[in-house]
Structure formats: C-alpha cells, structure tokens
Design a protein around this motif. Structure first.
Motif, PDB file in Angstrom:
ATOM      1  N   GLY A  68      42.901  45.558  30.740  1.00 34.56           N
ATOM      2  CA  GLY A  68      43.828  46.006  31.771  1.00 34.56           C
ATOM      3  C   GLY A  68      43.180  46.202  33.123  1.00 34.56           C
ATOM      4  N   ILE A  69      42.159  45.387  33.437  1.00 34.50           N
ATOM      5  CA  ILE A  69      41.469  45.500  34.715  1.00 34.50           C
ATOM      6  C   ILE A  69      41.628  44.206  35.501  1.00 34.50           C
ATOM      7  CG2 ILE A  69      39.783  47.131  33.805  1.00 34.50           C
ATOM      8  CD1 ILE A  69      37.791  44.831  33.628  1.00 34.50           C
ATOM      9  N   THR A  70      41.252  44.275  36.771  1.00 33.66           N
ATOM     10  CA  THR A  70      41.295  43.113  37.647  1.00 33.66           C
ATOM     11  C   THR A  70      39.937  42.934  38.309  1.00 33.66           C
ATOM     12  OG1 THR A  70      42.027  44.387  39.579  1.00 33.66           O
ATOM     13  CG2 THR A  70      43.748  43.533  38.107  1.00 33.66           C
ATOM     14  N   VAL A  71      39.818  41.846  39.028  1.00 31.64           N
ATOM     15  CA  VAL A  71      38.577  41.608  39.773  1.00 31.64           C
ATOM     16  C   VAL A  71      38.382  42.676  40.837  1.00 31.64           C
ATOM     17  CG1 VAL A  71      37.363  39.963  41.239  1.00 31.64           C
ATOM     18  CG2 VAL A  71      38.702  39.146  39.310  1.00 31.64           C
ATOM     19  N   ASN A  72      39.457  43.207  41.398  1.00 32.12           N
ATOM     20  CA  ASN A  72      39.341  44.265  42.406  1.00 32.12           C
ATOM     21  C   ASN A  72      38.776  45.549  41.807  1.00 32.12           C
ATOM     22  OD1 ASN A  72      40.477  42.645  44.455  1.00 32.12           O
ATOM     23  ND2 ASN A  72      42.528  43.080  43.679  1.00 32.12           N
ATOM     24  N   ASP A  73      39.156  45.856  40.567  1.00 32.75           N
ATOM     25  CA  ASP A  73      38.537  47.001  39.892  1.00 32.75           C
ATOM     26  C   ASP A  73      37.034  46.786  39.739  1.00 32.75           C
ATOM     27  OD1 ASP A  73      41.069  48.134  39.549  1.00 32.75           O
ATOM     28  OD2 ASP A  73      41.381  47.045  37.681  1.00 32.75           O
ATOM     29  N   LEU A  74      36.650  45.543  39.444  1.00 36.38           N
ATOM     30  CA  LEU A  74      35.231  45.212  39.314  1.00 36.38           C
ATOM     31  C   LEU A  74      34.522  45.338  40.653  1.00 36.38           C
ATOM     32  CD1 LEU A  74      33.309  44.242  37.062  1.00 36.38           C
ATOM     33  CD2 LEU A  74      33.695  41.917  37.875  1.00 36.38           C
ATOM     34  N   ARG A  75      35.212  44.967  41.730  1.00 38.19           N
ATOM     35  CA  ARG A  75      34.618  45.113  43.066  1.00 38.19           C
ATOM     36  C   ARG A  75      34.329  46.582  43.378  1.00 38.19           C
ATOM     37  NH1 ARG A  75      38.342  40.828  44.773  1.00 38.19           N
ATOM     38  NH2 ARG A  75      37.128  39.051  45.521  1.00 38.19           N
ATOM     39  N   VAL A  76      35.293  47.444  43.132  1.00 39.05           N
ATOM     40  CA  VAL A  76      35.114  48.863  43.459  1.00 39.05           C
ATOM     41  C   VAL A  76      34.031  49.484  42.577  1.00 39.05           C
ATOM     42  CG1 VAL A  76      36.246  51.117  43.518  1.00 39.05           C
ATOM     43  CG2 VAL A  76      37.485  49.077  44.273  1.00 39.05           C
ATOM     44  N   GLY A  77      34.061  49.201  41.268  1.00 31.51           N
ATOM     45  CA  GLY A  77      33.045  49.757  40.376  1.00 31.51           C
ATOM     46  C   GLY A  77      31.650  49.271  40.713  1.00 31.51           C
ATOM     47  N   GLY A  78      31.509  47.965  40.943  1.00 34.05           N
ATOM     48  CA  GLY A  78      30.201  47.430  41.316  1.00 34.05           C
ATOM     49  C   GLY A  78      29.733  47.946  42.655  1.00 34.05           C
ATOM     50  N   GLY A  79      30.660  48.104  43.584  1.00 36.44           N
ATOM     51  CA  GLY A  79      30.293  48.641  44.897  1.00 36.44           C
ATOM     52  C   GLY A  79      29.790  50.063  44.818  1.00 36.44           C
ATOM     53  N   LEU A  80      30.416  50.889  43.974  1.00 35.01           N
ATOM     54  CA  LEU A  80      29.956  52.266  43.815  1.00 35.01           C
ATOM     55  C   LEU A  80      28.545  52.312  43.233  1.00 35.01           C
ATOM     56  CD1 LEU A  80      33.207  53.965  42.473  1.00 35.01           C
ATOM     57  CD2 LEU A  80      32.149  54.285  44.712  1.00 35.01           C
ATOM     58  N   ILE A  81      28.280  51.451  42.247  1.00 38.54           N
ATOM     59  CA  ILE A  81      26.939  51.410  41.653  1.00 38.54           C
ATOM     60  C   ILE A  81      25.901  50.993  42.689  1.00 38.54           C
ATOM     61  CG2 ILE A  81      25.498  50.236  39.949  1.00 38.54           C
ATOM     62  CD1 ILE A  81      27.958  50.081  38.146  1.00 38.54           C
ATOM     63  N   LEU A  82      26.208  49.938  43.451  1.00 42.38           N
ATOM     64  CA  LEU A  82      25.272  49.476  44.481  1.00 42.38           C
ATOM     65  C   LEU A  82      25.048  50.540  45.540  1.00 42.38           C
ATOM     66  CD1 LEU A  82      26.296  45.749  45.094  1.00 42.38           C
ATOM     67  CD2 LEU A  82      24.331  46.622  43.838  1.00 42.38           C
ATOM     68  N   LEU A  83      26.096  51.258  45.918  1.00 45.70           N
ATOM     69  CA  LEU A  83      25.956  52.287  46.945  1.00 45.70           C
ATOM     70  C   LEU A  83      25.035  53.409  46.481  1.00 45.70           C
ATOM     71  CD1 LEU A  83      26.838  53.259  49.736  1.00 45.70           C
ATOM     72  CD2 LEU A  83      28.797  54.374  48.651  1.00 45.70           C
TER      73      LEU A  83
END
Length: 209
Positions: A68-83
C-alpha cells in the motif's frame, strides 16, 4: 533493433543513477576507510542495489500494491534517512573519527567490515543513493515500455559504470591531499542534506497533488 531499444532503456536509467552527483557523497562517506574495506563495502552496496533493482523489475508493482505504498512514500522515507545521515556527518564526524582511532585497532589487522560499515552498505549506499526513487521509478517505467531484457541489461551496464567510477574516484581524491579530501567530504555532506530535502519536498508535493 535490440540495440536501439537497449539505448532507450539505458539513457534514462543512467540519468537516474546520477553517477557524478553521488560519487562525492560516496567518497565523503568512506573517507576514513582503507582501500580493502572500501572495496568490500562497494561490492556489498552494489549487490544490495542490484537485488533491489531486479526485485523492482520483476515484482515492483505487486510489492507496492501489497504494501500500500507509492514511490512518493519511498522518496519521503529515503529523504529522511539521508537527512539524518548528512546532519550526523556534518556535526559529529570528528567525534566518530576520534572514537575509531582510539579503539586500539590497526589498519593491518585481519578484520571484517565494522558493523556500522556493514549497515552503510545497505543504507544509504545501496538504497537510496545508488538505487534511489528515481532509479526505481525509471526501472518500473522502462519495464512497461521496453520489456524485461533491455531493462535488465541497462541495469547491469549502469551498475558496472557505478563500480568503475566508485572504485577509481577515491584514488583521485588521495592525490589531492587529506585536507582537500575532508573539505570535499564536508561539501558532499551538505549537498547530501540538500538532496534529502529535495526528495522530501518532491514526495510531499506529489502526494498532495
């Protein structure tokens, strides 16, 4: 012809990998490692990225639908980790280096990759730096447009290019001297934070749309 279809699948993925953009980030994250440890880390990171790429190629749509996820969810999650990683490197890198230098281990000891380096091969190197949301999206679109074989071949060729660039990139940095390398690493961490913010902003914007 297969060659023309392969090129059409290869070029967007090459842009999505963005080797010139992530190379300084890789150098900054591995600046304290010796060549052997850096090579093992690189092999593991590419293995993780390749497994994720193949998984997205053959089962990406199904996985996203089941979770139940999208690529945008992956963008936000990955961005938080990188930050978080970028802020940690900018503010606490000196303390981490002094702790490593005082732990009593020498470079010539026979030892495996440290646990933190082992985790570094998965996050953030394997994902989301090498195999980020842009690359995942490109693989999904390419599979639907060009088929499995051209997309898989483009993934393999791009991974080979990443391996070559990441293997010889740090050697070029050693020629510049330690002070220049540290300065480049700090600038790379700053850009890493900017990339993370951009990923979060893009993901939230597309969610709202």
């Amino acid at each position: 012809s297969f060659l023309s279809v392969f090129l059409e699948a290869f070029l967007p993925l090459f842009v999505a990998f963005n080797i010139p953009g992530i190379l300084p980030l890789y150098i900054g994250l591995t600046e304290t490692m010796d060549p052997r440890a850096r090579w093992r880390l690189l092999v593991r990171a590419l293995t993780v990225a390749f497994v994720i790429a193949v998984l997205m190629l053959f089962a990406g749509q199904v996985i996203f639908q089941v979770l139940g996820i999208t690529v945008n969810d992956l963008r936000v999650g990955g961005g938080l980790i990188l930050l978080i990683l970028a802020i940690t490197d900018l503010l606490f890198s000196e303390q981490m280096q002094s702790r490593r230098s005082g732990n009593g281990k020498h470079d010539d000891e026979e030892d495996d990759i440290a646990p933190d380096a082992d985790a570094l091969a998965v996050v953030p190197l394997g994902i989301p730096l090498i195999m980020g949301p842009a690359a995942i999206t490109t693989i999904l679109v390419s599979q639907q447009s060009y088929g499995y074989a051209p997309t898989l071949l483009s993934v393999v060729v791009n991974m080979a290019l990443v391996l070559t660039a990441f293997h010889f990139g740090p050697r070029l940095m050693t020629l510049l001297g330690p002070s220049t390398s540290k300065a480049i690493a700090k600038v790379a961490s700053l850009f890493l934070a900017a990339i993370a913010v951009a990923m979060i902003r893009t993901g939230i914007t597309l969610m709202l749309r």
